[in-house]
Design an enzyme around this catalytic site. Structure first.
Site, short mmCIF file in Angstrom:
data_model
loop_
_atom_site.label_atom_id
_atom_site.label_comp_id
_atom_site.label_asym_id
_atom_site.label_seq_id
_atom_site.Cartn_x
_atom_site.Cartn_y
_atom_site.Cartn_z
N GLU A 41 39.58 41.15 36.32
CA GLU A 41 38.37 40.56 37.30
C GLU A 41 38.35 39.40 38.03
OE1 GLU A 41 36.16 42.47 38.74
OE2 GLU A 41 36.21 44.35 37.04
N CYS A 73 31.47 33.81 40.85
CA CYS A 73 32.70 34.85 42.83
C CYS A 73 32.36 35.59 43.13
CB CYS A 73 33.52 35.97 41.07
SG CYS A 73 32.19 36.67 40.03
#
Ligand code: NAD
Length: 462
Positions: free
Chosen positions: A248, A282
């Site tokens: 990720e 993010c």
């Protein structure tokens, strides 16, 4: 006064190491703790303990594990205030944001206790009840979780919850910049009565422990969240050994405003997601793509919101330096930047950038600092192309009228998550996945559970 020392968590054991790493309070610079600097032999001890625990943990079965996870989730709930306070100090996130991170992360743990209960074995019967095809979800095995500092609790629990539900054992390697809350999660597994060895935490140097975990024959899977640079290194260690991987990585979020979009909603999305966690998220909004005719009003409405922000300190010194570098680069290439100065200590001013475009670092690479670029467009296809241009695909946002067109535009954005007419991104029951350069695999939701499962087909012929 000397700072307290936090040893390694190897199942039920607490293990001191010869060397210790200081952890500071980002707001004051005071050293608040020292964490154990784990070594490859400590990784080996944790893996041995996890492998020993694996058969018993699997044998508990879905219902037994659900009960154990639920007990663990209750202990985590009881420690929410101290977990939030710890994140607030070690990472610098404002207390309210830290409390929200911990509360949402604990919900994930409860969700996966429920998912454990729904972990069905499937059977396609043969001519008799005991023959046919039995397809059962077996745990993938021992998992190493390597996590970053920006959401130190959430990004551990997003892995730990589904891994435990699936019947895996986990060794957590948190970021050295903010390891205390993540370590506390693992420490609390013992208090919650998790069997010895199911959960461990090895703190210390990223490259040393990363290599030890990713090359260890007793580790079956590596679940990583962090930067692409480190992901490539992790894949280089894990892939030739054929370990399962989930990655990720970073994003470069766009907020695409359509000409029938509500400007107040657009301003709110840009403010909340452009500057959450001081831009170190993010899922940040990095580029606002807006019809040229709406740009000026949008900027005029966004400006006072930015002026009223109360940002925490930057979590790392390199993040602070990066903020200055990105702004200098944009100015040198002709953009107009409002704000963006370095302040005292670890604090920086948020920045609003206009006149930015491809070729500027903050438009091409994940900034990871509090900066939002506003970029006008003339037609929607051009805006969609710009949204999809950088090699990222994590989270983007679309603000438009309540019409089919808004959803059609959202579908064309190449991201694992596209949020329409609002800013809340994450729910435990839906996958969070990076497309393109933002990663491999998914966390949360059913895909996030399957990531810790290997399927077995028992073909019973007689
Ligand atoms: P990072 O990649 O520097 O560090 C992540 C982890 O890897 C840490 O535990 C670190 O100790 C370890 N590490 C560092 N160097 C290593 C090496 N050479 N070998 C092995 N391990 C090593 O990332 P960061 O700066 O902590 O986090 C920021 C990044 O994480 C950003 O790109 C951000 O977008 C991304 N992120 C992604 C998500 C997501 O869910 N997709 C969520 C949060 C953050």
């Amino acid at each position: 006064m000397t700072a307290p020392r936090y040893p390694l968590v190897i199942g039920d054991s607490r293990v001191d190491t010869p060397n210790w790493i200081p952890v500071d309070d980002r707001a004051t610079g005071e050293v608040i703790a020292e964490i154990a600097a784990g070594r490859p032999e400590d990784v080996d001890a944790a893996v041995t303990r996890a492998r020993a625990a694996l058969p018993g943990w699997e044998a508990l079965g879905p219902l037994g594990r659900a009960e154990a996870i639920r007990r663990y989730a209750a202990v985590l709930d009881a420690h929410q205030p101290v977990l939030a306070e710890t994140i607030h100090r070690e990472e610098g996130k404002p207390l309210g944001e830290a409390q929200a991170e911990v509360a949402r992360a604990c919900e994930v743990m409860h969700h996966f206790a429920g998912e454990a209960e729904r972990l069905w074995t499937m059977q396609l019967p043969g001519p008799t009840l005991s023959t046919g095809s039995i397809v059962r979800p077996a745990p993938i095995g021992v998992v190493a979780a390597i996590t970053p500092w920006n959401f130190p609790v959430a990004l551990v629990l997003w892995k730990l919850g589904p891994a435990l539900a699936a019947g895996c054992c986990m060794i957590v390697k948190p970021a050295e910049e903010a390891p205390l809350a993540a370590r506390m999660l693992c420490d609390l597994a013992t208090e919650a009565g998790m069997p010895d060895g199911v959960v461990s935490c090895i703190t210390g140097d990223g490259p040393v422990l990363g290599e030890a975990l990713c090359t260890h024959p007793g580790v079956d899977k590596v679940a990583f969240t962090g930067s692409r640079r480190v992901a490539e290194q992790i894949a280089a260690w894990a892939s030739p050994r054929l370990k399962a991987l989930s990655l990720e990585l970073g994003g470069h979020g766009s907020l695409l405003v359509l000409d029938d979009g509500d400007l107040d909603t657009a301003v709110e999305v840009a403010l909340v997601q452009g500057f959450a966690n001081c831009g170190q998220a993010c899922y940040s909004v990095n580029r606002v793509l807006i019809p040229r005719a709406m740009e000026q009003e949008f900027v005029d409405r966004l400006r006072p919101g930015i002026a009223a922000l109360a940002l925490g300190p930057m979590a790392t010194d390199r993040g602070r330096d990066r903020h200055a570098m990105l702004i200098e680069d944009a100015r040198a290439k002709g953009a107009t930047v409002e704000g963006g100065a370095l302040l005292d200590g670890n604090y920086v001013e948020p920045a609003l950038v206009t006149g930015a475009g491809p070729g500027m670092l903050l438009v091409d690479e994940e900034p990871f600092t509090p900066v939002v670029a506003v970029m006008p467009y003339d037609d929607v296809d051009e805006a969609v192309a710009e949204a999809n241009r950088p090699d990222y695909g994590l989270v983007s946002y679309v603000v438009g009228g309540e019409s089919r067109r808004t959803l059609e535009v959202a579908e064309r954005i190449e991201c694992g998550t596209v949020v329409v007419n609002g800013w809340r991104v994450v729910v435990p029951y839906a996958p969070y996945a990076g497309w393109k350069g933002s990663g491999v695999g998914a966390e949360l939701g059913h895909p996030g559970l399957e990531a810790f499962i290997r399927w077995q087909h028992l073909r019973v012929l007689a």
